[in-house]
Motif scaffolding. Structure first.
Motif, PDB file in Angstrom:
ATOM      1  N   LEU A  18       0.737  -1.352  -0.032  1.00  0.00           N
ATOM      2  CA  LEU A  18      -0.198  -0.022   0.024  1.00  0.00           C
ATOM      3  C   LEU A  18       0.940   1.208   0.036  1.00  0.00           C
ATOM      4  O   LEU A  18       0.393   2.230  -0.766  1.00  0.00           O
ATOM      5  CB  LEU A  18      -0.858   0.008   1.216  1.00  0.00           C
ATOM      6  CG  LEU A  18      -2.130   1.008   1.031  1.00  0.00           C
ATOM      7  CD1 LEU A  18      -3.056   0.417  -0.094  1.00  0.00           C
ATOM      8  CD2 LEU A  18      -2.784   0.914   2.393  1.00  0.00           C
ATOM      9  N   ALA A  19       1.949   1.171   0.673  1.00  0.00           N
ATOM     10  CA  ALA A  19       2.954   2.278   0.695  1.00  0.00           C
ATOM     11  C   ALA A  19       3.428   2.681  -0.662  1.00  0.00           C
ATOM     12  O   ALA A  19       3.427   4.045  -1.126  1.00  0.00           O
ATOM     13  CB  ALA A  19       4.048   1.969   1.618  1.00  0.00           C
ATOM     14  N   ARG A  20       3.711   1.715  -1.480  1.00  0.00           N
ATOM     15  CA  ARG A  20       4.250   1.828  -2.946  1.00  0.00           C
ATOM     16  C   ARG A  20       3.189   2.324  -3.675  1.00  0.00           C
ATOM     17  O   ARG A  20       3.264   3.347  -4.664  1.00  0.00           O
ATOM     18  CB  ARG A  20       4.746   0.782  -3.275  1.00  0.00           C
ATOM     19  CG  ARG A  20       5.378   0.809  -4.530  1.00  0.00           C
ATOM     20  CD  ARG A  20       6.172  -0.429  -5.197  1.00  0.00           C
ATOM     21  NE  ARG A  20       7.238  -1.084  -4.132  1.00  0.00           N
ATOM     22  CZ  ARG A  20       7.267  -2.311  -3.624  1.00  0.00           C
ATOM     23  NH1 ARG A  20       6.378  -3.233  -4.112  1.00  0.00           N
ATOM     24  NH2 ARG A  20       8.134  -2.743  -2.718  1.00  0.00           N
ATOM     25  N   ALA A  21       1.787   2.026  -3.409  1.00  0.00           N
ATOM     26  CA  ALA A  21       0.828   2.484  -4.191  1.00  0.00           C
ATOM     27  C   ALA A  21       0.667   4.012  -4.029  1.00  0.00           C
ATOM     28  O   ALA A  21       0.156   4.775  -4.674  1.00  0.00           O
ATOM     29  CB  ALA A  21      -0.401   1.542  -3.819  1.00  0.00           C
ATOM     30  N   LEU A  22       0.649   4.413  -2.468  1.00  0.00           N
ATOM     31  CA  LEU A  22       0.554   5.655  -2.379  1.00  0.00           C
ATOM     32  C   LEU A  22       1.815   6.559  -3.143  1.00  0.00           C
ATOM     33  O   LEU A  22       1.654   7.750  -3.555  1.00  0.00           O
ATOM     34  CB  LEU A  22       0.681   5.934  -0.627  1.00  0.00           C
ATOM     35  CG  LEU A  22      -0.702   5.682   0.010  1.00  0.00           C
ATOM     36  CD1 LEU A  22      -0.104   5.419   1.511  1.00  0.00           C
ATOM     37  CD2 LEU A  22      -1.480   6.568  -0.312  1.00  0.00           C
ATOM     38  N   GLU A  23       2.800   6.129  -3.175  1.00  0.00           N
ATOM     39  CA  GLU A  23       4.016   6.690  -4.001  1.00  0.00           C
ATOM     40  C   GLU A  23       3.695   6.973  -5.485  1.00  0.00           C
ATOM     41  O   GLU A  23       3.577   8.047  -5.987  1.00  0.00           O
ATOM     42  CB  GLU A  23       5.251   5.916  -3.920  1.00  0.00           C
ATOM     43  CG  GLU A  23       5.653   6.064  -2.317  1.00  0.00           C
ATOM     44  CD  GLU A  23       7.144   5.063  -2.328  1.00  0.00           C
ATOM     45  OE1 GLU A  23       7.390   4.305  -3.371  1.00  0.00           O
ATOM     46  OE2 GLU A  23       7.588   5.079  -1.170  1.00  0.00           O
ATOM     47  N   ASP A  24       3.082   6.006  -6.018  1.00  0.00           N
ATOM     48  CA  ASP A  24       2.700   5.892  -7.415  1.00  0.00           C
ATOM     49  C   ASP A  24       1.509   7.096  -7.545  1.00  0.00           C
ATOM     50  O   ASP A  24       1.507   7.686  -8.691  1.00  0.00           O
ATOM     51  CB  ASP A  24       1.747   4.521  -7.860  1.00  0.00           C
ATOM     52  CG  ASP A  24       2.933   3.510  -7.815  1.00  0.00           C
ATOM     53  OD1 ASP A  24       4.080   4.048  -8.023  1.00  0.00           O
ATOM     54  OD2 ASP A  24       2.660   2.393  -8.021  1.00  0.00           O
ATOM     55  N   ALA A  25       0.388   7.153  -6.722  1.00  0.00           N
ATOM     56  CA  ALA A  25      -0.328   8.234  -6.591  1.00  0.00           C
ATOM     57  C   ALA A  25       0.054   9.446  -6.550  1.00  0.00           C
ATOM     58  O   ALA A  25      -0.397  10.428  -7.345  1.00  0.00           O
ATOM     59  CB  ALA A  25      -1.600   8.039  -5.456  1.00  0.00           C
ATOM     60  N   ALA A  26       1.161   9.770  -5.709  1.00  0.00           N
ATOM     61  CA  ALA A  26       1.851  11.130  -5.564  1.00  0.00           C
ATOM     62  C   ALA A  26       2.437  11.310  -6.798  1.00  0.00           C
ATOM     63  O   ALA A  26       2.381  12.643  -7.369  1.00  0.00           O
ATOM     64  CB  ALA A  26       2.803  10.802  -4.561  1.00  0.00           C
ATOM     65  N   ARG A  27       3.069  10.311  -7.536  1.00  0.00           N
ATOM     66  CA  ARG A  27       3.662  10.563  -8.709  1.00  0.00           C
ATOM     67  C   ARG A  27       2.736  10.956 -10.015  1.00  0.00           C
ATOM     68  O   ARG A  27       3.125  11.751 -10.861  1.00  0.00           O
ATOM     69  CB  ARG A  27       4.502   9.365  -9.224  1.00  0.00           C
ATOM     70  CG  ARG A  27       5.831   9.258  -8.574  1.00  0.00           C
ATOM     71  CD  ARG A  27       6.886   8.503  -9.209  1.00  0.00           C
ATOM     72  NE  ARG A  27       6.188   6.809  -9.255  1.00  0.00           N
ATOM     73  CZ  ARG A  27       6.594   6.144  -7.795  1.00  0.00           C
ATOM     74  NH1 ARG A  27       7.427   6.656  -7.048  1.00  0.00           N
ATOM     75  NH2 ARG A  27       6.079   4.908  -7.840  1.00  0.00           N
ATOM     76  N   ALA A  28       1.471  10.740  -9.696  1.00  0.00           N
ATOM     77  CA  ALA A  28       0.290  10.887 -10.652  1.00  0.00           C
ATOM     78  C   ALA A  28      -0.136  12.168 -10.307  1.00  0.00           C
ATOM     79  O   ALA A  28      -1.126  12.711 -10.919  1.00  0.00           O
ATOM     80  CB  ALA A  28      -0.553   9.920 -10.599  1.00  0.00           C
ATOM     81  N   GLY A  29       0.184  13.092  -9.266  1.00  0.00           N
ATOM     82  CA  GLY A  29      -0.412  14.452  -8.729  1.00  0.00           C
ATOM     83  C   GLY A  29      -1.132  14.393  -7.806  1.00  0.00           C
ATOM     84  O   GLY A  29      -1.737  15.215  -7.563  1.00  0.00           O
ATOM     85  N   TYR A  30      -1.394  13.188  -7.000  1.00  0.00           N
ATOM     86  CA  TYR A  30      -2.452  13.275  -5.877  1.00  0.00           C
ATOM     87  C   TYR A  30      -1.732  13.698  -4.531  1.00  0.00           C
ATOM     88  O   TYR A  30      -0.596  13.457  -4.456  1.00  0.00           O
ATOM     89  CB  TYR A  30      -2.887  11.958  -5.797  1.00  0.00           C
ATOM     90  CG  TYR A  30      -3.979  11.513  -6.663  1.00  0.00           C
ATOM     91  CD1 TYR A  30      -5.268  11.756  -6.471  1.00  0.00           C
ATOM     92  CD2 TYR A  30      -3.749  11.037  -7.901  1.00  0.00           C
ATOM     93  CE1 TYR A  30      -6.313  11.339  -7.185  1.00  0.00           C
ATOM     94  CE2 TYR A  30      -4.709  10.820  -8.876  1.00  0.00           C
ATOM     95  CZ  TYR A  30      -5.984  11.109  -8.358  1.00  0.00           C
ATOM     96  OH  TYR A  30      -7.250  10.819  -9.335  1.00  0.00           O
ATOM     97  N   TRP A  31      -2.297  14.459  -4.062  1.00  0.00           N
ATOM     98  CA  TRP A  31      -2.094  14.875  -2.589  1.00  0.00           C
ATOM     99  C   TRP A  31      -2.506  14.075  -1.467  1.00  0.00           C
ATOM    100  O   TRP A  31      -3.786  13.724  -1.508  1.00  0.00           O
ATOM    101  CB  TRP A  31      -2.660  16.310  -2.311  1.00  0.00           C
ATOM    102  CG  TRP A  31      -2.149  17.098  -1.033  1.00  0.00           C
ATOM    103  CD1 TRP A  31      -2.978  17.133   0.111  1.00  0.00           C
ATOM    104  CD2 TRP A  31      -1.046  17.794  -0.516  1.00  0.00           C
ATOM    105  NE1 TRP A  31      -2.076  17.878   1.330  1.00  0.00           N
ATOM    106  CE2 TRP A  31      -0.861  18.015   0.567  1.00  0.00           C
ATOM    107  CE3 TRP A  31       0.316  17.798  -1.427  1.00  0.00           C
ATOM    108  CZ2 TRP A  31       0.133  18.597   1.503  1.00  0.00           C
ATOM    109  CZ3 TRP A  31       1.248  18.477  -0.684  1.00  0.00           C
ATOM    110  CH2 TRP A  31       1.347  18.715   0.709  1.00  0.00           C
TER     111      TRP A  31
END
Length: 265
Positions: free
Chosen positions: A178-191
Motif C-alpha cells: 500500500l505504501a508503494r501504491a501511495l507513492e504511485d499516486a503522488a507521482r500521478a499528482g495526488y495529494w
C-alpha cells in the motif's frame, strides 16, 4: 419487449430449485451476491460473467432494467434461498452466482481517474465497512478504492449488499504494498491526506486545490506508521468531544463530501 413481457418470458423459462438446499458457498472462482440492488447491478454489468439466479417470483418482479436473454433462473421459496447465503443475509428473494470481477491495476485507474479522488484503506477488514465506503465512493465520484491483497475482505455478497450496487461501478484495486501504491499516486499528482483523530489540522485546512488521495485506517488502531508516513498531510474531522470517533465508513463519507464540495466550489 416490455418489462411485463420480459418477466412473463423469464417465468416461462425458469425451473424449480432442485432439492431446495445449498452449501451457502459459491464454487471456486465464483461469488454469490444477494439483495435487489447488488443483484440488479451485477446483472446489468457487462463485465460480469453470470452463472445462475435463484429467486422468488416476488424477487424477479422487483427487478428493473433488461436481463440477459435466456438467463438461467431457478425459482425457489424464501427458506430455500436462506440456505444459499450467509446466515440472516437480507437476500430480498434474489441470489445470484457469478464470476468474481477481474483485477484492476492501479496504473490503469490512475490513467482514467481524471483528477477524481482515490480512497486508500489500510487494513480495513470489515466487509460491511468496505461496502459502505464503496457506496460513498460511487456517490461522490471517486475513481477507485485501493486496498492490500492481505488484510482486506474478499469480494463477497456482504460487501456487495453493503455497497448497494457500487461494487459493479467503483474499481477495486488490490495491491501488495500500500505504501508503494501511495507513492504511485503522488507521482500521478495526488495529494495524500490521511484521516487521523490526533491530527492538529482539520480536513478543510489540509485540502489542496488538486486531486486528493484519501487514506483511512482501521477502526481502533488507525493507520499504520508506515502508511501515515507516506501521507502529505494528516487531518481530522471537526467532531465535538461528545464522541471519541466516527465509524470509518461514516468518516469516509464525510471526507468525500468535503472533497466534492471543494471541487464544485
Amino acid at each position: 419487449m416490455t418489462k411485463s413481457e420480459r418477466k412473463r418470458a423469464l417465468r416461462g423459462r425458469a425451473g424449480r430449485m432442485k432439492g431446495g438446499r445449498g452449501s451457502g458457498r459459491a464454487s471456486t472462482g465464483n461469488v454469490r451476491l444477494w439483495g435487489r440492488h447488488a443483484v440488479e447491478a451485477a446483472l446489468l454489468n457487462p463485465d460480469r460473467v453470470h452463472r445462475k439466479l435463484w429467486a422468488t417470483r416476488e424477487g424477479v418482479e422487483s427487478l428493473d432494467g433488461e436481463l440477459p436473454q435466456d438467463f438461467p433462473i431457478e425459482y425457489a421459496d424464501t427458506p430455500d434461498l436462506d440456505r444459499l447465503v450467509a446466515r440472516d443475509a437480507p437476500h430480498q428473494g434474489l441470489v445470484l452466482e457469478c464470476a468474481t470481477l477481474e483485477d484492476r491495476l492501479l496504473d490503469e485507474v490512475l490513467d482514467e481517474a481524471d483528477g477524481r479522488p482515490l480512497v486508500f484503506l489500510d487494513q480495513v477488514t470489515d466487509p460491511h465497512n468496505v461496502g459502505a465506503i464503496m457506496r460513498s465512493a460511487a456517490a461522490f465520484d471517486a475513481a477507485a478504492i485501493v486496498t492490500q491483497d492481505r488484510h482486506a475482505p474478499p469480494e463477497s455478497g456482504t460487501v456487495a449488499k453493503s455497497a448497494s450496487g457500487a461494487l459493479e461501478s467503483v474499481p477495486w484495486v488490490r495491491v501488495v504494498n500500500l505504501a508503494r501504491a501511495l507513492e504511485d499516486a503522488a507521482r500521478a499528482g495526488y495529494w495524500r491526506i490521511g484521516l487521523a483523530g490526533e491530527a492538529e489540522a482539520v480536513l478543510a485546512e489540509a485540502m489542496p486545490a488538486g486531486p486528493v488521495a484519501l487514506v483511512l485506517g482501521a477502526e481502533g488502531p488507525g493507520m499504520r506508521a508506515n502508511i501515515s508516513g507516506h501521507c502529505d498531510a494528516l487531518a481530522r474531522l471537526p467532531i465535538t468531544d461528545r464522541i471519541e470517533s466516527l465509524n470509518v465508513s461514516n468518516a469516509a463519507a464525510i471526507a468525500l463530501y468535503a472533497i466534492a464540495s471543494r471541487s464544485g466550489a
